[in-house]
Design an enzyme around this catalytic site. Structure first.
Site, short mmCIF file in Angstrom:
data_model
loop_
_atom_site.label_atom_id
_atom_site.label_comp_id
_atom_site.label_asym_id
_atom_site.label_seq_id
_atom_site.Cartn_x
_atom_site.Cartn_y
_atom_site.Cartn_z
N LYS A 34 -48.98 42.06 -75.53
CA LYS A 34 -49.13 41.38 -76.82
C LYS A 34 -48.71 39.90 -76.68
O LYS A 34 -48.13 39.52 -75.65
CB LYS A 34 -48.28 42.08 -77.89
CG LYS A 34 -46.78 42.06 -77.59
CD LYS A 34 -45.99 42.96 -78.54
CE LYS A 34 -44.52 42.98 -78.17
NZ LYS A 34 -43.78 43.99 -78.95
N ARG A 129 -38.44 49.46 -89.33
CA ARG A 129 -39.48 48.45 -89.33
C ARG A 129 -40.79 49.17 -89.66
O ARG A 129 -41.25 49.14 -90.78
CB ARG A 129 -39.50 47.76 -87.95
CG ARG A 129 -40.19 46.43 -87.93
CD ARG A 129 -39.97 45.69 -86.62
NE ARG A 129 -40.51 46.40 -85.47
CZ ARG A 129 -40.52 45.92 -84.23
NH1 ARG A 129 -40.01 44.72 -83.98
NH2 ARG A 129 -41.02 46.61 -83.23
N TYR A 251 -34.94 9.70 -79.11
CA TYR A 251 -34.86 9.68 -80.57
C TYR A 251 -33.45 9.98 -81.03
O TYR A 251 -32.81 10.92 -80.53
CB TYR A 251 -35.81 10.71 -81.18
CG TYR A 251 -37.26 10.30 -81.10
CD1 TYR A 251 -37.71 9.17 -81.77
CD2 TYR A 251 -38.17 11.06 -80.37
CE1 TYR A 251 -39.03 8.80 -81.70
CE2 TYR A 251 -39.50 10.70 -80.30
CZ TYR A 251 -39.93 9.57 -80.97
OH TYR A 251 -41.24 9.21 -80.91
N MET A 307 -41.77 15.23 -78.50
CA MET A 307 -42.96 16.07 -78.56
C MET A 307 -43.58 16.28 -77.18
O MET A 307 -44.00 17.38 -76.84
CB MET A 307 -43.99 15.45 -79.51
CG MET A 307 -45.21 16.32 -79.71
SD MET A 307 -46.44 15.56 -80.78
CE MET A 307 -45.68 15.76 -82.38
C1 PLP Z 1 -43.02 44.73 -77.92
C2 PLP Z 1 -42.89 46.18 -77.86
C3 PLP Z 1 -42.53 46.82 -76.66
C4 PLP Z 1 -42.08 46.07 -75.44
O1 PLP Z 1 -40.77 45.63 -75.62
P1 PLP Z 1 -39.96 44.90 -74.44
O2 PLP Z 1 -38.60 44.73 -74.98
O3 PLP Z 1 -40.64 43.59 -74.24
O4 PLP Z 1 -40.07 45.77 -73.26
C5 PLP Z 1 -42.57 48.20 -76.63
N1 PLP Z 1 -42.90 48.91 -77.73
C6 PLP Z 1 -43.21 48.32 -78.89
C7 PLP Z 1 -43.55 49.16 -80.08
C8 PLP Z 1 -43.22 46.94 -79.01
O5 PLP Z 1 -43.51 46.37 -80.18
#
Ligand code: PLP
Length: 369
Positions: A34, A129, A251, A307
């Site tokens: 992701k 969650r 800055y 930046m």
């Molecule tokens: C992001 C995520 C993971 C991976 O988590 P890490 O801490 O990066 O290994 C696994 N399961 C779910 C549901 C996630 O959202």
């Protein structure tokens, strides 16, 4: 070309995948890619770990990109889908979907798909969650079991404290009690759980951050787990200034030299994803900025990150000049060290590498060849 570059190491990625498999040899690996492969580039990462049994992403778009690039593994949508239309598209691309809510069950029940989908039914074991609380889990399970669009149900949860001292005993027990008697495949472990809680290595594991060579456990360096950094963010010195005592830099003049100081200007700023608040507390040269490597040697940032540029102290690196290489994070300066100095975690810095930073694969040919 501006010298900033993110270099991806496929050998590090494969080393880290081996570490996952070493910890959970019997589990299938769902590589979490992701957030654009945690900032490394979705397809860069997927090609580097084609051996993974599955990929987990957030959006339908990412999943389709993977399918269209030819990946035939399981692809999981971690938040599931957001409409009936998306559910039908997911089915047509043979995507697995997380189901965490009643509306998602209704989407599955609403229309008949050509191909049924594999559902990862999420239990809320205390993260609070996503997911069904244990009291509602079996009702959701039975409803999916009766749904013609569902081919398989994987039992899933996600732990909130796998990286903390308190661990996962309580949520794991909740999960086990709730799913007692069910023979389905299960999916429980993120990186911290993989590294710290072998009792949760079931049919699937879901490593994210550890694949990229950063640590999921604050205070334990990635190297202690045998992980190698996959991304090196590098640039060069593009200008050198010599400050006299009393002169300031950047800055807000956040750094004032107390003695003659050589300062390197590096082509990397917050628009590249380098945190602006790095070194914001650096108001005189007694206080340190954050670690950075110039010509392979550790020094520190000074002043405020702009930046497009930041400042480094070259006092101890007299050979440094225009064109000298700089590592913002990577093999010499772990991303977690930079993150800690900025009050965050490696995850956030990696994900925030900006689209304008070009990528390069260090050893892709060797491994893909
Ligand atoms: C992001 C995520 C993971 C991976 O988590 P890490 O801490 O990066 O290994 C696994 N399961 C779910 C549901 C996630 O959202």
């Amino acid at each position: 070309m501006r010298p900033i570059l993110a270099t991806i190491s496929y050998s590090a990625l494969n080393n880290n995948l081996k570490i996952v498999k070493g910890h959970a040899p019997k589990s299938k690996v769902m590589a979490v890619v992701k957030a654009n492969g945690y900032g490394h580039g979705l397809l860069n990462v997927a090609h580097g770990i084609n051996e993974a049994d599955g990929f987990a992403v957030l959006s339908l778009g990412e999943a389709i990109d993977l399918r269209e690039a030819g990946f035939q593994q399981t692809i999981l949508l971690l938040e599931g889908v957001f409409s009936k239309t998306e559910m039908a598209i997911a089915a047509s691309f043979t995507l697995d979907v997380v189901v965490h809510s009643i509306p998602q069950i209704e989407m599955l029940e609403a229309i008949k798909f050509n191909k049924p989908v594999t559902v990862h039914l999420k239990m809320n074991t205390g993260m609070n969650r996503l997911g069904f609380v244990p009291a509602d889990y079996l009702t959701a399970y039975n409803r999916l079991q009766a749904c013609k669009n569902v081919s398989q149900i994987v039992l899933m949860t996600h732990f909130a404290t796998a990286d903390e001292d308190i661990g996962i005993a309580k949520p794991l027990q909740l999960f086990q009690e709730t799913t007692q008697g069910l023979e389905n495949a299960r999916s429980l472990a993120n990186s911290a759980t993989i590294l710290r809680h072998p009792e949760a290595h079931v049919e699937w594991v879901r490593p994210g951050i550890m694949l990229y060579g950063a640590s999921p456990v604050t205070g334990t360096p990635a190297v202690e787990f045998g992980l190698q950094p996959v991304m090196s963010l590098t640039s060069e010195i593009i200008c050198v200034q010599t400050l006299q005592a009393g002169e300031s830099v950047g800055y807000g003049h956040r750094f004032t030299a107390s003695k003659a100081t050589r300062v390197g200007i590096v082509a990397c700023g917050y628009a590249d994803g380098f945190p602006r608040h790095a070194g914001q507390y650096c108001v005189d040269d007694d206080q340190y900025g954050i670690p950075i490597a110039v010509n392979g040697k550790l020094t520190q940032t000074i002043g405020r990150v702009s930046m497009d540029m930041l400042f480094v102290d070259l006092t101890e690196i007299p050979e440094a000049n225009i064109g000298t290489p700089v590592e913002l994070w990577g093999k010499i300066v772990p991303v977690d060290v930079v993150a800690e100095a900025c009050g965050t975690v490696g995850y956030e810095l990696l994900c925030a590498v900006a689209p304008r930073v070009p990528f390069n694969i260090e050893d892709g040919e060797a491994l893909n060849g």
